[in-house]
Design a protein around this motif. Structure first.
Motif, mmCIF file in Angstrom:
data_model
loop_
_atom_site.group_PDB
_atom_site.id
_atom_site.type_symbol
_atom_site.label_atom_id
_atom_site.label_comp_id
_atom_site.label_asym_id
_atom_site.label_seq_id
_atom_site.Cartn_x
_atom_site.Cartn_y
_atom_site.Cartn_z
ATOM 1 N N ALA A 102 24.661 -11.197 42.145
ATOM 2 C CA ALA A 102 23.460 -10.779 41.418
ATOM 3 C C ALA A 102 22.274 -11.653 41.797
ATOM 4 O O ALA A 102 21.147 -11.173 41.941
ATOM 5 C CB ALA A 102 23.707 -10.827 39.911
ATOM 6 N N VAL A 103 22.520 -12.947 41.982
ATOM 7 C CA VAL A 103 21.450 -13.868 42.372
ATOM 8 C C VAL A 103 20.935 -13.499 43.767
ATOM 9 O O VAL A 103 19.727 -13.466 44.015
ATOM 10 C CB VAL A 103 21.952 -15.333 42.330
ATOM 11 C CG1 VAL A 103 20.881 -16.293 42.827
ATOM 12 C CG2 VAL A 103 22.406 -15.703 40.927
ATOM 13 N N VAL A 104 21.839 -13.185 44.673
ATOM 14 C CA VAL A 104 21.444 -12.821 46.038
ATOM 15 C C VAL A 104 20.652 -11.510 46.029
ATOM 16 O O VAL A 104 19.604 -11.400 46.673
ATOM 17 C CB VAL A 104 22.678 -12.742 46.968
ATOM 18 C CG1 VAL A 104 22.309 -12.180 48.330
ATOM 19 C CG2 VAL A 104 23.306 -14.134 47.120
ATOM 20 N N ALA A 125 18.288 -15.955 51.549
ATOM 21 C CA ALA A 125 19.423 -16.059 50.634
ATOM 22 C C ALA A 125 20.613 -16.757 51.263
ATOM 23 O O ALA A 125 21.713 -16.720 50.716
ATOM 24 C CB ALA A 125 19.827 -14.674 50.148
ATOM 25 N N ASP A 126 20.405 -17.406 52.399
ATOM 26 C CA ASP A 126 21.502 -18.093 53.074
ATOM 27 C C ASP A 126 21.552 -19.576 52.724
ATOM 28 O O ASP A 126 22.284 -20.335 53.328
ATOM 29 C CB ASP A 126 21.391 -17.910 54.592
ATOM 30 C CG ASP A 126 20.070 -18.423 55.148
ATOM 31 O OD1 ASP A 126 19.086 -18.561 54.389
ATOM 32 O OD2 ASP A 126 20.015 -18.681 56.364
ATOM 33 N N ILE A 163 28.881 -14.120 50.599
ATOM 34 C CA ILE A 163 28.191 -12.961 50.047
ATOM 35 C C ILE A 163 27.591 -12.181 51.216
ATOM 36 O O ILE A 163 27.053 -12.762 52.144
ATOM 37 C CB ILE A 163 27.060 -13.391 49.081
ATOM 38 C CG1 ILE A 163 27.546 -14.370 48.018
ATOM 39 C CG2 ILE A 163 26.361 -12.177 48.481
ATOM 40 C CD1 ILE A 163 28.465 -13.813 46.999
ATOM 41 N N GLU A 164 27.692 -10.874 51.142
ATOM 42 C CA GLU A 164 27.100 -9.986 52.141
ATOM 43 C C GLU A 164 26.204 -8.992 51.426
ATOM 44 O O GLU A 164 26.376 -8.718 50.240
ATOM 45 C CB GLU A 164 28.189 -9.222 52.904
ATOM 46 C CG GLU A 164 29.155 -10.096 53.674
ATOM 47 C CD GLU A 164 28.552 -10.739 54.912
ATOM 48 O OE1 GLU A 164 27.493 -10.273 55.391
ATOM 49 O OE2 GLU A 164 29.140 -11.724 55.398
ATOM 50 N N MET A 165 25.255 -8.441 52.191
ATOM 51 C CA MET A 165 24.388 -7.399 51.641
ATOM 52 C C MET A 165 24.344 -6.237 52.606
ATOM 53 O O MET A 165 24.361 -6.427 53.821
ATOM 54 C CB MET A 165 22.978 -7.907 51.404
ATOM 55 C CG MET A 165 22.092 -6.797 50.881
ATOM 56 S SD MET A 165 20.517 -7.302 50.271
ATOM 57 C CE MET A 165 19.876 -5.676 49.836
ATOM 58 N N MET A 166 24.285 -5.023 52.051
ATOM 59 C CA MET A 166 24.082 -3.846 52.865
ATOM 60 C C MET A 166 23.250 -2.824 52.109
ATOM 61 O O MET A 166 23.149 -2.863 50.881
ATOM 62 C CB MET A 166 25.403 -3.242 53.331
ATOM 63 C CG MET A 166 26.298 -2.724 52.270
ATOM 64 S SD MET A 166 27.826 -2.125 53.011
ATOM 65 C CE MET A 166 28.951 -2.471 51.697
#
Length: 191
Positions: free
Chosen positions: A7-9, A162-163, A178-181
């Motif tokens: 959620a933070v990312v 966010a890294d 954590i990954e995002m797409m």
């Protein structure tokens, strides 16, 4: 009332893209305490929050987060993944669907993507912005994306700051990958 690292990312991604949010219609699924949805609302988006209708405590947490952030008028809906309910059918048009850590349990993956597919079919221009924690190398949604005619674009965390180990002035607990797409409808030619 715990904010998970995903959620933070996702909130960081929203903050970096805040200039594109005013007037956007946003639905957060599996909202929990609703950090991404609250950030989107604070940045000018028209937000609706949702969590499972079978988890009234989660829906109450959404409402408490809204009140704590002076957003008492944000609608909170009970939507269960994989179920077509009157609430799902009655949703107003949306531009962005948010979901942080909704790919938590493999038994729910297809229900999540079934719901996303339904929403994207109803809103073909919309996108699903999602972050997830890598919990097992064996867990994948790739086959389900193909089955539901969805495509995904990986978003590198470094592309939106966010890294970092300390994100949002707080340390992400433990060692998390954590990954995002961004997921959208695939074109008819499969791309």
């Amino acid at each position: 009332m715990y904010v998970w690292p995903c959620a933070v990312v996702l909130a960081q991604y929203l903050w970096v893209h805040r200039s594109s949010l005013p007037g956007k219609r946003v639905l957060e699924i599996g909202a929990g305490v609703s950090l991404p949805g609250v950030v989107a609302a604070k940045c000018g988006a028209e937000v609706t929050l949702s969590d499972s209708e079978e988890l009234p405590q989660c829906l109450q947490n959404c409402r408490r987060s809204c009140l704590a952030n002076r957003l008492p008028h944000i609608p909170v809906l009970g939507l269960s993944w994989g179920q077509v309910s009157p609430e799902l059918l009655a949703l107003a048009p949306i531009d962005i669907i948010l979901g942080s850590d909704v790919f938590f349990d493999p038994k729910d993956f297809e229900d999540v993507l079934t719901t996303i597919y339904f929403l994207l079919e109803k809103n073909p221009h919309a996108q699903f912005w999602t972050t997830y924690q890598v919990r097992s190398a064996d867990w994948s949604i790739e086959a389900l994306l193909c089955k539901w005619k969805l495509k995904s674009i990986h978003v590198p965390l470094r592309s939106f700051g966010a890294d970092k180990e300390h994100l949002g002035s707080s340390s992400l607990p433990g060692r998390h990958t954590i990954e995002m797409m961004i997921i959208s409808l695939a074109k008819s030619d499969g791309t």
